[in-house]
Write a protein that holds these residues in place. Structure first.
Motif, PDB file in Angstrom:
ATOM      1  N   UNK A  50     123.471  40.926  52.731  1.00 55.32           N
ATOM      2  CA  UNK A  50     122.631  40.719  53.907  1.00 55.32           C
ATOM      3  C   UNK A  50     121.169  41.099  53.664  1.00 55.32           C
ATOM      4  N   UNK A  51     120.927  42.182  52.958  1.00 55.84           N
ATOM      5  CA  UNK A  51     119.551  42.597  52.683  1.00 55.84           C
ATOM      6  C   UNK A  51     118.798  41.521  51.889  1.00 55.84           C
ATOM      7  N   UNK A  52     119.478  40.870  50.946  1.00 54.03           N
ATOM      8  CA  UNK A  52     118.846  39.816  50.168  1.00 54.03           C
ATOM      9  C   UNK A  52     118.597  38.569  51.017  1.00 54.03           C
ATOM     10  N   UNK A  53     119.502  38.270  51.957  1.00 51.83           N
ATOM     11  CA  UNK A  53     119.303  37.140  52.859  1.00 51.83           C
ATOM     12  C   UNK A  53     118.058  37.392  53.707  1.00 51.83           C
ATOM     13  N   UNK A  54     117.919  38.604  54.228  1.00 48.55           N
ATOM     14  CA  UNK A  54     116.736  38.956  55.022  1.00 48.55           C
ATOM     15  C   UNK A  54     115.471  38.814  54.179  1.00 48.55           C
TER      16      UNK A  54
END
Length: 85
Positions: A62-66
């Motif tokens: 999720x952090x990379x998607x953000x």
């Protein structure tokens, strides 16, 4: 009441709002569409078997998607290189 167009690709409709984004804007393609030629790479593509140029966000933390969406303030997404991680 008139059915809502929820897919431009195959013309699928739904009888009324369902709370998903296609209530407001029909999708280009859906799971009911037959395979189509990708506008980006010209390979055959479908929702079940996306072509190689698609970036699957469900396989990314999720952090990379953000970070992908925050990169330049637009929705122009480019894959994060290993050096940027």
């Amino acid at each position: 009441m008139t059915d809502l167009l929820c897919c431009k690709g195959c013309g699928t409709t739904k009888p009324g709002p369902t709370g998903d984004p296609t209530d407001l804007f029909p999708s280009e393609h859906c799971g009911d569409c037959p395979p189509w030629r990708c506008d980006g790479c010209e390979q055959m593509c479908s929702m079940a078997a996306p072509c190689d140029c698609w970036l699957r966000l469900d396989a990314i933390p999720l952090a990379d998607v953000k970070a992908l969406f925050a990169q330049d303030g637009t929705f122009n997404i480019t894959p994060i290189s290993e050096e940027e991680r």
